[in-house]
Design an enzyme around this catalytic site. Structure first.
Site, PDB file in Angstrom:
ATOM      1  N   SER A 193      79.161  45.736  89.859  1.00 31.77           N
ATOM      2  CA  SER A 193      79.242  44.287  89.707  1.00 31.77           C
ATOM      3  C   SER A 193      78.830  43.577  91.010  1.00 31.77           C
ATOM      4  CB  SER A 193      80.654  43.892  89.245  1.00 31.77           C
ATOM      5  OG  SER A 193      80.689  42.596  88.731  1.00 31.77           O
TER       6      SER A 193
ATOM      7  N   ASP B 111      79.647  44.712  82.472  1.00 30.48           N
ATOM      8  CA  ASP B 111      80.168  44.961  83.814  1.00 30.48           C
ATOM      9  C   ASP B 111      80.643  46.400  84.011  1.00 30.48           C
ATOM     10  OD1 ASP B 111      81.906  44.881  86.185  1.00 30.48           O
ATOM     11  OD2 ASP B 111      81.763  42.709  85.991  1.00 30.48           O
TER      12      ASP B 111
END
Length: 342
Positions: free
Chosen positions: A72, A187
């Protein structure tokens, strides 16, 4: 050599042969990371700006970094560093971010699989990143993502760097999933919030993980739910209210700490969709972190003090970066011991 086949490796954007697993082949570890540090930069949204402070102190201490694995926000900052972007430039850009610049990056869409599109985010990253492909990076690097259908951790280490980062940053419920061939990726923090094992698979012998997810505050559990005496709204009116412009604006304000949500009868605030998504992921990531630490006791995990910093509080960059600096300065003796005793 012991190889962990728990996560597929995405080798390129040519999907004819991109997943390496135990049935298809062997992912060979490199040896170029044995003399330096493997850095695992975790997820955390705005809190991930602490990675800039981490890199700043490591550079000052002349700690060699040979391999980077990122999840991320950690993937984005790691990619900038591996592209040769000076830490001072990262810090300058971070300090200029405010709510208006954030609003320009977020591209609201009709809610289907996410509230915002990531096209403007990709354009923002493209302006900052001199590299476009993993082969353009100065260090071996891998980026993590999660297959939203199967729950698999996907490790991307070759091919289009911007698309890999777009997938790794696709926070569930906020950004739409990113299509990679027949997969839809979100993510990487859902599976690998601190990708220390990924850095080791790339060849790093000495791995330091940076966790920017605060521990979830736990209260004494209750044994019953009190009866609600509030009137039930008609379903149609309730949904129309949720997606009104006023409520969406309130949701964004709550995400950056300017509002707490909708009041309920016991004077607490009802969390909005942003807070629900963020807190849900934080709870999962904390559990995964605890499991990871129990299974990998030799890893050095550094956790900057970021209590009170919420998901989109990028305007607190100075405070967040300082927290990253302080955490690594305190841990420098441990890092040096890790390198010397390897």
């Amino acid at each position: 050599m012991s190889i962990d086949f728990s996560a597929p490796f995405v080798d390129s954007l040519d999907f004819s042969s991109l997943i390496f697993n135990q049935a298809d082949g062997v992912f060979m570890q490199s040896t170029n990371g044995e003399s330096g540090l493997g850095l695992a930069l975790g997820s955390g949204a705005a809190r991930g700006l602490a990675h800039i402070g981490v890199l700043k102190v490591l550079e000052e201490a002349k700690i060699p970094i040979n391999i980077i694995a990122g999840t991320s926000m950690g993937a984005f900052i790691g990619a900038m560093y591996a592209s040769g972007v000076p830490v001072s430039e990262m810090e300058r850009v971070a300090l200029e971010i405010d709510w208006r610049s954030m609003a320009k990056i977020l591209d609201p869409i009709l809610p289907t699989s996410g509230l915002t599109d990531s096209k403007k985010l990709v354009a923002f990253m493209a302006d900052l990143l001199p590299a476009r492909d993993f082969d353009d990076l100065e260090y071996p690097m891998a980026v993590t993502a999660t297959d939203i259908d199967t729950g698999e951790a996907i490790i991307i280490k070759q091919g289009d760097l911007l698309e890999a980062l777009r997938a790794s940053l696709a926070f569930p419920g906020i950004f739409s999933p990113v299509r990679f061939g027949d997969r839809f990726l979100v993510d990487g923090g859902l599976c690998k919030p601190i990708p220390t094992d990924v850095a080791r698979q790339l060849g790093a012998k000495n791995v330091v993980g940076i966790c920017t997810i605060p521990q979830v505050r736990k209260q004494t559990p209750e044994t019953f739910l009190p009866t609600s005496h509030s009137k039930t709204e008609p379903v149609n009116n309730r949904w129309r209210d949720i997606f009104s412009s006023r409520r969406i604006e309130q949701a964004f304000r709550s995400a950056i700490g300017q509002d707490s949500g909708e009041e309920v009868s016991n004077n607490r605030k009802l969390p909005n969709i942003f807070k629900v998504c963020a807190q849900s992921v934080a709870i999962m990531e904390n559990v995964i972190n605890e499991l990871h630490l129990s299974q990998n006791p030799s890893d050095l995990i550094i956790r900057p003090s970021l209590e009170g910093v919420t998901l989109l509080e990028f305007y607190k960059a100075e405070e967040i970066i300082a927290a990253g600096e302080a955490s690594v300065r305190e841990a420098l003796p441990n890092i040096e011991d890790l390198l010397q005793n390897a």
